[in-house]
Design a protein around this motif. Structure first.
Motif, PDB file in Angstrom:
ATOM      1  N   TRP A 163      -6.639  -5.390   0.441  1.00  0.00           N
ATOM      2  CA  TRP A 163      -6.655  -4.456   1.563  1.00  0.00           C
ATOM      3  C   TRP A 163      -6.678  -3.018   1.049  1.00  0.00           C
ATOM      4  O   TRP A 163      -7.459  -2.183   1.539  1.00  0.00           O
ATOM      5  CB  TRP A 163      -5.440  -4.681   2.455  1.00  0.00           C
ATOM      6  CG  TRP A 163      -5.511  -3.940   3.755  1.00  0.00           C
ATOM      7  CD1 TRP A 163      -6.006  -4.389   4.936  1.00  0.00           C
ATOM      8  CD2 TRP A 163      -5.099  -2.578   3.985  1.00  0.00           C
ATOM      9  NE1 TRP A 163      -5.923  -3.413   5.889  1.00  0.00           N
ATOM     10  CE2 TRP A 163      -5.372  -2.289   5.333  1.00  0.00           C
ATOM     11  CE3 TRP A 163      -4.530  -1.596   3.185  1.00  0.00           C
ATOM     12  CZ2 TRP A 163      -5.088  -1.056   5.902  1.00  0.00           C
ATOM     13  CZ3 TRP A 163      -4.251  -0.363   3.749  1.00  0.00           C
ATOM     14  CH2 TRP A 163      -4.523  -0.092   5.096  1.00  0.00           C
ATOM     15  N   SER A 164      -5.840  -2.718   0.062  1.00  0.00           N
ATOM     16  CA  SER A 164      -5.788  -1.357  -0.477  1.00  0.00           C
ATOM     17  C   SER A 164      -7.097  -0.990  -1.163  1.00  0.00           C
ATOM     18  O   SER A 164      -7.581   0.137  -1.044  1.00  0.00           O
ATOM     19  CB  SER A 164      -4.630  -1.231  -1.473  1.00  0.00           C
ATOM     20  OG  SER A 164      -3.389  -1.365  -0.826  1.00  0.00           O
ATOM     21  N   ILE A 165      -7.673  -1.944  -1.887  1.00  0.00           N
ATOM     22  CA  ILE A 165      -8.924  -1.678  -2.602  1.00  0.00           C
ATOM     23  C   ILE A 165     -10.055  -1.382  -1.624  1.00  0.00           C
ATOM     24  O   ILE A 165     -10.854  -0.458  -1.830  1.00  0.00           O
ATOM     25  CB  ILE A 165      -9.274  -2.876  -3.501  1.00  0.00           C
ATOM     26  CG1 ILE A 165      -8.211  -3.054  -4.583  1.00  0.00           C
ATOM     27  CG2 ILE A 165     -10.658  -2.696  -4.131  1.00  0.00           C
ATOM     28  CD1 ILE A 165      -8.338  -4.341  -5.370  1.00  0.00           C
ATOM     29  N   LEU A 166     -10.112  -2.138  -0.534  1.00  0.00           N
ATOM     30  CA  LEU A 166     -11.192  -1.963   0.443  1.00  0.00           C
ATOM     31  C   LEU A 166     -10.912  -0.842   1.439  1.00  0.00           C
ATOM     32  O   LEU A 166     -11.746  -0.572   2.302  1.00  0.00           O
ATOM     33  CB  LEU A 166     -11.438  -3.274   1.185  1.00  0.00           C
ATOM     34  CG  LEU A 166     -11.962  -4.420   0.304  1.00  0.00           C
ATOM     35  CD1 LEU A 166     -12.109  -5.699   1.113  1.00  0.00           C
ATOM     36  CD2 LEU A 166     -13.295  -4.049  -0.336  1.00  0.00           C
ATOM     37  N   HIS A 167      -9.741  -0.201   1.310  1.00  0.00           N
ATOM     38  CA  HIS A 167      -9.426   0.952   2.154  1.00  0.00           C
ATOM     39  C   HIS A 167      -9.113   2.186   1.315  1.00  0.00           C
ATOM     40  O   HIS A 167      -8.408   3.099   1.761  1.00  0.00           O
ATOM     41  CB  HIS A 167      -8.249   0.628   3.081  1.00  0.00           C
ATOM     42  CG  HIS A 167      -8.605  -0.319   4.183  1.00  0.00           C
ATOM     43  ND1 HIS A 167      -8.719  -1.681   3.981  1.00  0.00           N
ATOM     44  CD2 HIS A 167      -8.909  -0.111   5.487  1.00  0.00           C
ATOM     45  CE1 HIS A 167      -9.061  -2.257   5.114  1.00  0.00           C
ATOM     46  NE2 HIS A 167      -9.186  -1.341   6.041  1.00  0.00           N
ATOM     47  N   ASP A 168      -9.652   2.217   0.110  1.00  0.00           N
ATOM     48  CA  ASP A 168      -9.485   3.371  -0.776  1.00  0.00           C
ATOM     49  C   ASP A 168     -10.363   4.515  -0.264  1.00  0.00           C
ATOM     50  O   ASP A 168     -11.593   4.419  -0.292  1.00  0.00           O
ATOM     51  CB  ASP A 168      -9.887   2.980  -2.198  1.00  0.00           C
ATOM     52  CG  ASP A 168      -9.671   4.113  -3.201  1.00  0.00           C
ATOM     53  OD1 ASP A 168      -9.414   5.260  -2.774  1.00  0.00           O
ATOM     54  OD2 ASP A 168      -9.780   3.842  -4.417  1.00  0.00           O
TER      55      ASP A 168
ATOM     56  N   ASP B   8       0.833  -1.204   0.000  1.00  0.00           N
ATOM     57  CA  ASP B   8       0.000   0.000   0.000  1.00  0.00           C
ATOM     58  C   ASP B   8       0.867   1.254   0.000  1.00  0.00           C
ATOM     59  O   ASP B   8       0.528   2.247  -0.655  1.00  0.00           O
ATOM     60  CB  ASP B   8      -0.921  -0.014   1.235  1.00  0.00           C
ATOM     61  CG  ASP B   8      -2.002   1.052   1.157  1.00  0.00           C
ATOM     62  OD1 ASP B   8      -2.872   0.953   0.267  1.00  0.00           O
ATOM     63  OD2 ASP B   8      -1.972   1.987   1.978  1.00  0.00           O
ATOM     64  N   ARG B   9       2.007   1.210   0.688  1.00  0.00           N
ATOM     65  CA  ARG B   9       2.928   2.341   0.664  1.00  0.00           C
ATOM     66  C   ARG B   9       3.566   2.472  -0.723  1.00  0.00           C
ATOM     67  O   ARG B   9       3.772   3.593  -1.209  1.00  0.00           O
ATOM     68  CB  ARG B   9       3.997   2.161   1.752  1.00  0.00           C
ATOM     69  CG  ARG B   9       3.485   2.396   3.162  1.00  0.00           C
ATOM     70  CD  ARG B   9       4.608   2.399   4.181  1.00  0.00           C
ATOM     71  NE  ARG B   9       5.021   1.048   4.527  1.00  0.00           N
ATOM     72  CZ  ARG B   9       4.510   0.334   5.539  1.00  0.00           C
ATOM     73  NH1 ARG B   9       3.538   0.848   6.284  1.00  0.00           N
ATOM     74  NH2 ARG B   9       4.954  -0.878   5.796  1.00  0.00           N
TER      75      ARG B   9
END
Length: 511
Positions: free
Chosen positions: A394-399, A55-56
């Motif tokens: 994780w990144s998609i669901l925390h956009d 994600d970073r």
């Protein structure tokens, strides 16, 4: 040196050099961190909490990051648009699985068709599994899910501090009954223990590159007594567990059928449909049946466990959400009975809680890896054949552009005018994997999660722990690392909402 090892070493070195130096079409590779010669990004590749590091990287390189480790290419996707374009719309080219020596060769997880290569053998497994777990079939298992849910409520009444163990026992009991017709014991059941330990190994080894042997397969020939070969010793232990997990309950069902004491189950149906013992097809068909049952056992006793544990954590952290959910249950179901599946359409807030539980803390933050079967071009970039492709769920669901304040647990994000909002991106688009390799057990998992959330909230209050002075402690959503990410150990206070609720828990109908 053993000639077999020498030839394998030469083959591996040759493969690495070929990967590194082979010529490619003129298209550039996707952006990513710069690596070193030969070893590539070996020191950069995250092995713990990989989704957070990726994600970073997305913030630096964009939502499509490419890197190499010993010549093996990896492509990490960080947006729904990219995962849809590549893993869904081009699934014919991205449905294969990588070679994972640790998992498949050393740990004997080739019985799990989620990890075997794309092809006819995989399709035969998938077709068999689908027959018993498609959306139109899972309603048959509602009575088992509810019965085990009631038993779960009673266990919470006796030892609420052991709620994490009770959750694991709950889903193991459900899937063992559905799959094998086996009723597990209340404590220290060998089937449950075997599943927990085997699945822990699966979670550790299921991420490509987590063990160096996945990048340098020659290491699988290293003697287990050598320094640095601890992975071989771990693999041997996990191999026995995964083998027992696949063979023992299936063998039990075969024995009961021979004795004429068959109990209805998925395995019993599969065994009774097998060709005769002297039929040439028998060995393969029995292998598919045994593997299908084992996959149901593995899937049902792992991801949904983590999801329900996250739900308990969320309720302890967000009392306002709990109160709203309980108010809806009181209004629709009342206090004289427990909720069931017939109530689901009338419980939009509960359904929003189910969705938010799936989104808030992804239990499979990187899903399972895919492999590019032939050179591909996407957005002006080359995706080389053999690239391991992972969608970072994780990144998609925390956009934050899709989910406002994504770190917060907010079921309201799924609602509009008191109903579920179909325009909000459903977490199921990534929570269960992608394309042709999407999890076929997703319907059973969704039903189980709804049933347990509604049952628990109807009769229990879940609160954070308190210190010696009775002050509530602050909880954080800490998670474990692995292919399956569950909550780190935490405590909660779980008590019946009222004497009427306790009566329902004990199985007493109220007039």
């Amino acid at each position: 040196m053993n000639p077999h090892i020498t030839l394998s070493f030469i083959a591996v070195v040759s493969l690495i050099l070929w990967r590194v130096f082979r010529k490619r079409p003129g298209l550039p590779l996707p952006p990513g961190p710069k690596g070193y010669p030969i070893i590539g990004n070996f020191f950069d590749m995250p092995r713990e909490f990989a989704w957070l590091e990726y994600d970073r990287w997305f913030k630096v390189y964009g939502d499509m990051v490419y890197f190499k480790v010993f010549g093996q290419g990896f492509l990490i996707l960080g947006s729904l648009a990219k995962t849809t374009d590549i893993l869904e719309k081009r699934s014919a080219n991205y449905s294969d699985r990588p070679s994972m020596p640790m998992l498949l060769d050393l740990m004997n997880w080739d019985s799990n068709f989620a990890f075997i290569p794309y092809g006819s053998w995989w399709r035969r497994h998938r077709r068999t599994f689908h027959q018993h777990f498609h959306s139109g079939a899972v309603h048959k298992y509602h009575p088992i899910q509810l019965a085990e849910g009631y038993a779960f409520l009673r266990r919470l009444l006796v030892t609420p501090e052991n709620f994490r163990h009770h959750i694991r026992h709950l889903f193991a009991a459900i899937i063992m009954d559905i799959t094998y017709g086996i009723k597990v014991s209340d404590s220290d059941d060998p089937y449950v223990t075997t599943a927990e330990e085997a699945l822990h190994g699966l979670s550790q080894a299921g991420i490509p590159g987590r063990f160096l042997v996945d990048v340098l397969p020659i290491l699988k020939y290293v003697p287990s007594w050598m320094p640095g070969a601890g992975f071989k010793r771990e693999a041997a232990r996990w191999k026995k567990l995964s083998t027992d997990m696949a063979y023992k309950p299936f063998g039990h069902v075969k024995e009961t059928i021979l004795q004429g004491n068959v109990v209805p189950s998925v395995a019993a149906s599969l065994i009774e449909a097998l060709p005769d013992e002297d039929d040439a097809r028998r060995v393969e068909e029995e292998s598919i049946s045994r593997n299908t049952a084992a996959v149901a056992y593995a899937g049902g006793a792992d991801t949904t466990v983590a999801a329900l544990q996250f739900f308990f954590l969320a309720m302890a952290m967000y009392p306002d959400v709990q109160q709203k959910a309980q108010a809806e249950l009181d209004s629709v179901v009342g206090s004289n009975r427990l909720p069931d599946f017939y109530d689901r359409e009338s419980l939009p807030y509960i359904n929003a809680v189910v969705k938010e539980t799936m989104r808030w803390q992804s239990v499979a933050p990187m899903a399972t890896s895919h492999v590019c079967s032939s050179d591909d071009e996407y957005n002006g970039y080359l995706i080389p054949k053999g690239t391991i492709v992972l969608g970072c769920g994780w990144s998609i669901l925390h956009d934050p552009e899709v989910y406002h304040s994504p770190e917060e647990y907010k079921p309201e994000r799924w609602l509009k005018d008191g109903k579920l909002d179909p325009d909000v991106q459903n977490p199921s688009v990534v929570a269960f994997g992608y394309g042709r390799r999407v999890c076929p057990g997703r319907y059973l998992s969704d039903d189980s999660l709804y049933a347990m959330i509604s049952l628990v909230l109807s009769v229990y209050n879940i609160k954070p722990p308190v210190d010696d002075r009775g002050k509530e402690l602050h909880l954080e959503p800490a998670v474990t690392s692995g292919m399956i990410a569950g909550p780190a150990p935490f405590q909660a206070r779980i008590k019946p909402r009222s004497s009427a609720a306790e009566a329902l828990i004990r199985g007493q109908e109220l007039e």
